[in-house]
Design an enzyme around this catalytic site. Sequence first.
Site, PDB file in Angstrom:
ATOM      1  N   GLY A  56       0.792  -1.233   0.000  1.00 22.49           N
ATOM      2  CA  GLY A  56       0.000   0.000   0.000  1.00 22.49           C
ATOM      3  C   GLY A  56       0.817   1.272   0.000  1.00 22.49           C
ATOM      4  N   GLY A  57       0.136   2.334  -0.428  1.00 19.07           N
ATOM      5  CA  GLY A  57       0.768   3.641  -0.617  1.00 19.07           C
ATOM      6  C   GLY A  57       1.214   4.277   0.685  1.00 19.07           C
ATOM      7  CG  HIS A 188      -5.175   7.491   4.014  1.00 23.36           C
ATOM      8  ND1 HIS A 188      -4.106   7.655   3.173  1.00 23.36           N
ATOM      9  CD2 HIS A 188      -4.676   7.673   5.258  1.00 23.36           C
ATOM     10  CE1 HIS A 188      -3.018   7.904   3.860  1.00 23.36           C
ATOM     11  NE2 HIS A 188      -3.339   7.917   5.143  1.00 23.36           N
ATOM     12  CG  ASP A 388     -11.208   5.622  -4.631  1.00 24.15           C
ATOM     13  OD1 ASP A 388     -10.739   5.532  -3.489  1.00 24.15           O
ATOM     14  OD2 ASP A 388     -10.876   4.878  -5.579  1.00 24.15           O
ATOM     15  CB  VAL A 393      -5.468   2.988  -9.894  1.00 25.75           C
ATOM     16  CG1 VAL A 393      -5.464   2.480 -11.325  1.00 25.75           C
ATOM     17  CG2 VAL A 393      -5.315   1.830  -8.909  1.00 25.75           C
ATOM     18  CB  ALA A 394      -6.268   8.148 -11.393  1.00 27.73           C
ATOM     19  CE  LYS A 395      -3.530  11.868  -7.211  1.00 27.20           C
ATOM     20  NZ  LYS A 395      -3.024  13.060  -6.587  1.00 27.20           N
ATOM     21  CD  GLU A 396      -0.373   3.090  -8.209  1.00 23.91           C
ATOM     22  OE1 GLU A 396      -0.801   2.118  -8.857  1.00 23.91           O
ATOM     23  OE2 GLU A 396      -0.350   3.114  -6.963  1.00 23.91           O
ATOM     24  CE1 TYR A 510     -21.760  35.397  39.984  1.00 24.86           C
ATOM     25  CE2 TYR A 510     -20.359  33.894  41.238  1.00 24.86           C
ATOM     26  CZ  TYR A 510     -20.687  35.176  40.828  1.00 24.86           C
ATOM     27  OH  TYR A 510     -19.934  36.246  41.249  1.00 24.86           O
ATOM     28  CG  ASP A 693     -18.997  26.254  34.067  1.00 21.29           C
ATOM     29  OD1 ASP A 693     -19.998  26.462  34.796  1.00 21.29           O
ATOM     30  OD2 ASP A 693     -17.880  25.955  34.516  1.00 21.29           O
TER      31      ASP A 693
HETATM   32  P1  ADQ Z   1      -7.270   2.091  -1.656  1.00 20.55           P
HETATM   33  O1  ADQ Z   1      -8.722   1.953  -1.455  1.00 20.55           O
HETATM   34  O2  ADQ Z   1      -6.487   0.878  -1.431  1.00 20.55           O
HETATM   35  O3  ADQ Z   1      -6.630   3.256  -0.796  1.00 20.55           O
HETATM   36  P2  ADQ Z   1      -6.128   3.220  -4.209  1.00 20.55           P
HETATM   37  O4  ADQ Z   1      -5.787   4.603  -3.885  1.00 20.55           O
HETATM   38  O5  ADQ Z   1      -6.659   3.049  -5.568  1.00 20.55           O
HETATM   39  O6  ADQ Z   1      -7.183   2.573  -3.215  1.00 20.55           O
HETATM   40  O7  ADQ Z   1      -4.852   2.307  -4.077  1.00 20.55           O
HETATM   41  C1  ADQ Z   1      -4.849   0.967  -4.510  1.00 20.55           C
HETATM   42  C2  ADQ Z   1      -3.412   0.480  -4.595  1.00 20.55           C
HETATM   43  O8  ADQ Z   1      -3.440  -0.919  -4.823  1.00 20.55           O
HETATM   44  C3  ADQ Z   1      -2.658   1.106  -5.753  1.00 20.55           C
HETATM   45  O9  ADQ Z   1      -1.385   1.482  -5.333  1.00 20.55           O
HETATM   46  C4  ADQ Z   1      -2.590  -0.006  -6.807  1.00 20.55           C
HETATM   47  O10 ADQ Z   1      -1.427  -0.001  -7.568  1.00 20.55           O
HETATM   48  C5  ADQ Z   1      -2.654  -1.259  -5.963  1.00 20.55           C
HETATM   49  N1  ADQ Z   1      -3.313  -2.365  -6.712  1.00 20.55           N
HETATM   50  C6  ADQ Z   1      -4.597  -2.429  -7.115  1.00 20.55           C
HETATM   51  N2  ADQ Z   1      -4.832  -3.566  -7.793  1.00 20.55           N
HETATM   52  C7  ADQ Z   1      -3.672  -4.230  -7.818  1.00 20.55           C
HETATM   53  C8  ADQ Z   1      -3.259  -5.515  -8.349  1.00 20.55           C
HETATM   54  N3  ADQ Z   1      -4.110  -6.333  -8.981  1.00 20.55           N
HETATM   55  N4  ADQ Z   1      -1.979  -5.866  -8.146  1.00 20.55           N
HETATM   56  C9  ADQ Z   1      -1.139  -5.059  -7.476  1.00 20.55           C
HETATM   57  N5  ADQ Z   1      -1.455  -3.885  -6.971  1.00 20.55           N
HETATM   58  C10 ADQ Z   1      -2.710  -3.459  -7.120  1.00 20.55           C
HETATM   59  C11 ADQ Z   1      -7.123   4.225   0.176  1.00 20.55           C
HETATM   60  C12 ADQ Z   1      -8.287   5.076  -0.299  1.00 20.55           C
HETATM   61  C13 ADQ Z   1      -7.928   5.786  -1.573  1.00 20.55           C
HETATM   62  C14 ADQ Z   1      -6.650   6.621  -1.376  1.00 20.55           C
HETATM   63  C15 ADQ Z   1      -5.554   5.784  -0.739  1.00 20.55           C
HETATM   64  C16 ADQ Z   1      -4.355   6.647  -0.323  1.00 20.55           C
HETATM   65  O11 ADQ Z   1      -9.456   4.281  -0.488  1.00 20.55           O
HETATM   66  O12 ADQ Z   1      -8.976   6.620  -2.021  1.00 20.55           O
HETATM   67  O13 ADQ Z   1      -6.202   7.094  -2.632  1.00 20.55           O
HETATM   68  O14 ADQ Z   1      -6.020   5.115   0.417  1.00 20.55           O
HETATM   69  O15 ADQ Z   1      -4.725   7.676   0.532  1.00 20.55           O
END
Ligand code: ADQ
Length: 754
Positions: A56-57, A188, A388, A393-396, A510, A693
Site C-alpha cells: 500500500g501507498g 485516507h 473514492d 491508480v489514476a496517478k500511477e 454563575y 459550564d
Molecule cells: P485504496 O482503497 O487501497 O486506498 P487506491 O488509492 O486506488 O485505493 O490504491 C490501490 C493500490 O493498490 C494502488 O497502489 C494499486 O497499484 C494497488 N493495486 C490495485 N490492484 C492491484 C493488483 N491487482 N496488483 C497489485 N497492486 C494493485 C485508500 C483510499 C484511496 C486513497 C488511498 C491513499 O481508499 O482513495 O487514494 O487510500 O490515501
Amino acid sequence: MEAANFPFVGARRKSGNSTKRQNGRDADSRIVVMSNRLPFTYSRTAGGLKRQPSPGGLVSALEPTLRRRGGTWIGWPGVELKKGERISTRADTYRVAPVALSETDITRYYHGFSNRTLWPLFHSLPGHTQFVRKDWNVYADVNERFADVALRHARNAELVWIHDYHLMLTPEFMRRAHREARLAFFLHIPFPPFDIFRLCPWDKELLRGLIACDLIGFHIEYYAQNFIDCAEKILGARVDREAMIIEDGDRVAKVGVFPIGIEFDLFQEQAMRARRESQRERVVLGVDRLDYTKGIPERIRAFERLLELHPRHKGNVVLLQLAVPSRSQVAEYRDLKSEIDELVGQVNGRFATSTWSPIRYLYRSFPRDRLCGLYRDADVALVTPLRDGMNLVAKEYVACQVDDPGVLILSRMAGAAETMREALQVNPFDLDGTAEAIHRALTMDEEERASRISSLRRRERRDNVEAWVEYFLTAGSGESAHLEPISEREIQNWLRGYVKNYPLCLFLDYDGTLTPLVSHPSKAVLSTDMREVLMSCARRVDTEVSIVSGRSLDDVRKIVGEPSLIYAGNHGLEVEGPEIKRFRHEDLVHYEARAHELFEALEEIAGEGAWTEAKGPTLTFHLRKVPEARRSHYLTIARKLMTKHGYQARDAHAAVEARPPIGWDKGRAVLHILRELYGPDWSERVRVIYVGDDQTDEDAFRFLSGLAMTFRVGSADTPTAALHRLPNVEGVRRLLDWIGVRPLTEASSTHAPL
Ligand code: ADQ
C-alpha cells in the site's frame, strides 16, 4: 523540485531550527506514525514468524520519512502473538511499537466497525452499512489501546501522526492523558456530508475523537468542509469555514487539505524498464482492490454498452480488469466476487468469438514492475469508482505514460478528479456516458492525448508523495490556530431568528459562566463589565434573568447582589425572586441533619487542601487545591461517604457534590420557574436561553433539548448536550451584550409574564 501546489495555506512554521531539534533528541522526541498496520506484516509459518513489507501507498509514503528522520511506528503486526512471543522493535533507523490484537479484536474492530460501518458510511453507501454496538465497543477499546502504546513509547514526540478511519478515537484518548501532545490525523477515505454522517449512532464520539487533534487532514476541500459542517451541526462547535478552524470549547483544531501523491519517479522508472508483452488488441485497463466502492460491475456493464453502441470495437479492444483480493472475510466482498465472476461470464458469453474475448479478468495481486508495464501499454485507463477518497491508480497510470500517451478516464466521484481535470471525467452510474467516454478515448488523436497526459504528469511529478509528507509535517508543526473572539454576526446567526418577537427567559449558571473558575468560591466575583451586560438584560421589559447555581441560595444571591433577578440555589432545590413565589423542595427538611453528619465525616478525611463547603441540605467537597495525582484518591473516598449517608455523588469541576436523590435538578428547576412565570403553556409564550459550564448544567441542557437555545461554556473535555459551545466567560459577556441591546420585542406586552 518545484514547490508543491497544495491548497492548504494556513500553516505557519514554528520558529527555531528543526534540523537541530531532530539531531538533539532521542527517537522518542521525533515523529510518531500510527496506523492500523505496521510497515511490515508478520505471518505464522512452519518455520516461525515471517516478516513481509505491508502493501500500500501509506507505507511507501511514510517509511522513507521515518528512516530519514527516525521516530516510532505504532501499529498491528498482522498476527496474534502467542504468550512470550516477541517481534523486533527496531526497523532500520526507527523504532516499532506493536499493538497486540486478538482474533476477536480483529473481527469486531477491523472487519466489523472499521470495514462494515465506517468504510461504507464514509463512502456514502448507507445501504451497505451495519451499526453493531459490540463492534463499536471493541473499536473504542482497541483505539484506547493504541493510545496507551503511544503514550508509553512516545510521550515526548514532536508530532504524533495518526492515520485513517481505523483510529478515529485514538486522538481523544491521547489528549485526555496528555494535554500538551501535538496530534495530527489524516483521513485516507472521503468524509461524507452531514446528512450521511449523522446516520451513525456514534457520530458525536467520532467527531470528538478527531477534534482532539491540532491538525486534521483530508484529501480534498469537499471532505474538509463536510467535516467542519458536521462539527458545527452535531457538536455545536464554533467554526470558521474560510480559515478552516474548529473551536470546541477551549480547544482549537485546524483542518487542512492535503491531496496525497505517489512515488512518481519510481513508477516512471519501472515503466521504462518493464518488459513488453505482445498484445494484439487495444487495451482498456482497470486496476483495483476488489471492493464495492470501486464500481467494477458498473464498469463491466459500461464496457458492454460500448460494444452495443459502437460495434466497430468488437474484436479490436479488450477490457483488462485486475482485481486484488481484499477483505475476503467479509461476506459482502465474497458476494461481490461472485457477482463479478458471473458478469464477466455473461458478457464474454454474449460477445466472444473463437479468437477474441472482450473481458480479461485477473483476480490476483501483481508485482509492481509488471503492473507498471501494463499501465504503460494500456491505451485507456478506466478508473471509475463509485466513490473514492483519492485513488492512486489514476496517478500511477499517468506516471507510467512514458511512450505513446494513453487516455485516463476518471470517475468524478474520486477525490483525484478534483485536481486531475485533464482526464475524461465520467459519472460511473451513467453507463451510456461512460461508454461514450471510452469510445472518445479510443478514437482520440495523438495531439490531444499528449496535451492531456503531459499536464497530468507535470502535476503528479510535482505533487508527489514526498511533497505531501513534507507539506503535512510542516503544517502539523505550525503554531496552534486561534479563532477570532465571538462576533456580533455569529451571535445574531444563532439568536436573531430564535428570539424574534418573543420575550426571553435567560438562565445563567454563575461559577465558570459569569465568572472564571477560581481557587476558592469566595474569590469568584462578578466583573464590572459582566455586571453591566447582565443588568442591561435584566432591565428590559421583555427579558427575565435567572441565576441557577450549585451554591446555596443565600450565597449566590449575596455574591451576585442584584435584587431584581431570580435565584435558584442548591442546583434549583431553592428558588426565590421578585416575581416568583419562594420555593423550597419539600424533601429538603430530611436532609439538613444528614448534611451535618456527612460534613463531619468529610472533614475527617479532608487533607492536602481538600475542604468541604456546607450549603444547608447539600455539600460540595472541593479538590482544586489538592495535587492532581491525589485527587482520585479523595474522590473515591468522598463518593463512598456520600452514598453511605444517603446522598447521590455528582462530579463537578475539581469537586464532588452531595445531592439529595430526590429527582430534582437544574432542569426541573428551570421548568418550575418557567411554569411559575408564564403558565403551563410557557413554551408558546417565551423563548428560553440557558448558559452553563458545569456537569450539573447538562441536566438542564438535556431537559431543554428542543425547547431552548443552550450553550456550554469552556473546556471541551467532556461531551455536552448543549446546542452550542462558547469558549470562555468573555464569550458569555458578548452574548449577554447582544441580548441586552437587541431591538425591543414588539409584542412584548402581550407576552409579558403572567
Ligand atoms: P485504496 O482503497 O487501497 O486506498 P487506491 O488509492 O486506488 O485505493 O490504491 C490501490 C493500490 O493498490 C494502488 O497502489 C494499486 O497499484 C494497488 N493495486 C490495485 N490492484 C492491484 C493488483 N491487482 N496488483 C497489485 N497492486 C494493485 C485508500 C483510499 C484511496 C486513497 C488511498 C491513499 O481508499 O482513495 O487514494 O487510500 O490515501
